[in-house]
Design a protein around this motif. Structure first.
Motif, PDB file in Angstrom:
ATOM      1  N   LEU A   1     -26.626  16.130  10.635  1.00  0.00           N
ATOM      2  CA  LEU A   1     -27.243  16.426  11.198  1.00  0.00           C
ATOM      3  C   LEU A   1     -26.946  17.604  12.608  1.00  0.00           C
ATOM      4  N   GLU A   2     -26.952  18.813  12.713  1.00  0.00           N
ATOM      5  CA  GLU A   2     -26.195  18.739  14.420  1.00  0.00           C
ATOM      6  C   GLU A   2     -27.044  19.747  14.888  1.00  0.00           C
ATOM      7  N   ASP A   3     -27.363  19.604  15.945  1.00  0.00           N
ATOM      8  CA  ASP A   3     -28.801  20.807  17.043  1.00  0.00           C
ATOM      9  C   ASP A   3     -27.643  22.443  17.322  1.00  0.00           C
ATOM     10  N   SER A   4     -28.721  22.968  16.548  1.00  0.00           N
ATOM     11  CA  SER A   4     -27.880  24.788  17.448  1.00  0.00           C
ATOM     12  C   SER A   4     -27.259  24.911  18.239  1.00  0.00           C
ATOM     13  N   ALA A   5     -28.317  24.350  19.694  1.00  0.00           N
ATOM     14  CA  ALA A   5     -28.199  24.601  20.955  1.00  0.00           C
ATOM     15  C   ALA A   5     -26.480  23.403  21.239  1.00  0.00           C
ATOM     16  N   GLY A   6     -26.349  22.756  21.011  1.00  0.00           N
ATOM     17  CA  GLY A   6     -26.442  21.220  21.284  1.00  0.00           C
ATOM     18  C   GLY A   6     -26.380  20.019  22.687  1.00  0.00           C
ATOM     19  N   MET A   7     -27.889  20.418  22.623  1.00  0.00           N
ATOM     20  CA  MET A   7     -28.389  19.741  23.494  1.00  0.00           C
ATOM     21  C   MET A   7     -28.813  18.489  23.983  1.00  0.00           C
TER      22      MET A   7
ATOM     23  N   TRP B   1     -44.068  15.558  23.677  1.00  0.00           N
ATOM     24  CA  TRP B   1     -44.000  17.032  24.529  1.00  0.00           C
ATOM     25  C   TRP B   1     -42.300  18.173  25.154  1.00  0.00           C
ATOM     26  N   ASP B   2     -41.376  16.928  23.386  1.00  0.00           N
ATOM     27  CA  ASP B   2     -40.057  18.132  23.341  1.00  0.00           C
ATOM     28  C   ASP B   2     -40.311  19.207  22.761  1.00  0.00           C
ATOM     29  N   GLY B   3     -39.679  20.531  23.201  1.00  0.00           N
ATOM     30  CA  GLY B   3     -40.342  21.876  23.003  1.00  0.00           C
ATOM     31  C   GLY B   3     -39.499  21.871  21.401  1.00  0.00           C
ATOM     32  N   PRO B   4     -39.672  23.280  20.879  1.00  0.00           N
ATOM     33  CA  PRO B   4     -38.770  23.285  19.603  1.00  0.00           C
ATOM     34  C   PRO B   4     -37.282  23.409  20.017  1.00  0.00           C
TER      35      PRO B   4
ATOM     36  N   ILE C   1     -37.330  22.643  14.103  1.00  0.00           N
ATOM     37  CA  ILE C   1     -38.494  20.856  14.476  1.00  0.00           C
ATOM     38  C   ILE C   1     -39.337  21.531  15.460  1.00  0.00           C
ATOM     39  N   THR C   2     -40.773  20.847  15.648  1.00  0.00           N
ATOM     40  CA  THR C   2     -41.214  20.652  16.634  1.00  0.00           C
ATOM     41  C   THR C   2     -41.843  19.203  17.084  1.00  0.00           C
ATOM     42  N   ARG C   3     -42.772  19.061  17.669  1.00  0.00           N
ATOM     43  CA  ARG C   3     -43.456  17.645  17.416  1.00  0.00           C
ATOM     44  C   ARG C   3     -43.812  16.820  16.455  1.00  0.00           C
ATOM     45  N   ASP C   4     -44.754  18.711  15.525  1.00  0.00           N
ATOM     46  CA  ASP C   4     -45.461  18.188  14.201  1.00  0.00           C
ATOM     47  C   ASP C   4     -44.286  18.558  12.670  1.00  0.00           C
ATOM     48  N   TYR C   5     -44.464  17.490  12.252  1.00  0.00           N
ATOM     49  CA  TYR C   5     -43.468  18.010  10.750  1.00  0.00           C
ATOM     50  C   TYR C   5     -43.614  18.976   9.983  1.00  0.00           C
ATOM     51  N   ALA C   6     -42.359  18.852  10.084  1.00  0.00           N
ATOM     52  CA  ALA C   6     -42.166  20.112   9.112  1.00  0.00           C
ATOM     53  C   ALA C   6     -40.763  19.596   7.879  1.00  0.00           C
TER      54      ALA C   6
END
Length: 127
Positions: A58-64, A114-117, A35-40
Motif C-alpha cells: 500500500l502507498e497513500d497518494s498524498a504521502g500522509m 473521524w478520518d477523512g477520505p 477509502i473512507t471510514r466505511d469499507y470499500a
C-alpha cells in the motif's frame, strides 16, 4: 540448417512442457482507490493456494502516512481473515482461512471514524 531447426523445435517443446510447471500468482492492482471510514471493496482475485497469507503493498497518494483497516472477504462478503491495520508504505502478509480455488477481495477503510477520505495505490494477492 536442419540441426538448427531440430534444436529450435526441441527448445520450443521444452519451453511448452515447463510452462505447465510455472504458476503465476494472481495480483490485484488499484490506483487512487478511495477509502473512507466505511469499507470499500477491491476487485476479486482467485486464491490458488490454501494456507498462504494474503499480501499487500500500500502507498497513500498524498504521502500522509495513513493506516488502513482491511479484511479478506469471499464473494458473499463473509470475512475470511481477522481485521488488520496496516501503515501505507509497508509490504505486509496476513493470515486467513480462505480456500484455494475461490475468489476473494479486500474490504479496506480508514483506521478511525473521524478520518477523512484518502486515496491509496498498491497491489495485493490472496496467495
Amino acid at each position: 540448417m536442419k540441426k538448427l531447426i531440430k534444436t529450435l523445435v526441441a527448445m520450443s517443446l521444452l519451453g511448452l512442457s515447463l510452462a505447465g510447471i510455472v504458476e503465476a500468482k494472481q495480483i490485484g492492482y488499484f490506483h487512487r482507490f478511495t477509502i473512507t471510514r466505511d469499507y470499500a471493496r477491491t476487485y476479486y482475485v482467485q486464491k490458488d493456494h490454501a494456507n498462504y497469507p494474503y499480501i499487500q503493498n500500500l502507498e497513500d497518494s498524498a504521502g500522509m502516512g495513513i493506516r488502513v483497516k482491511h479484511v479478506l472477504v469471499n464473494s458473499n462478503g463473509e470475512a475470511r481473515s481477522d481485521v488488520y491495520k496496516t501503515w501505507c508504505g509497508d509490504r505486509t502478509e496476513h493470515a486467513n482461512w480462505a480456500t484455494a480455488g475461490y475468489i476473494y477481495a479486500l474490504d479496506m477503510a480508514r483506521e478511525n471514524p473521524w478520518d477523512g477520505p484518502a486515496y491509496i495505490t498498491g497491489s495485493w494477492s490472496p496467495n
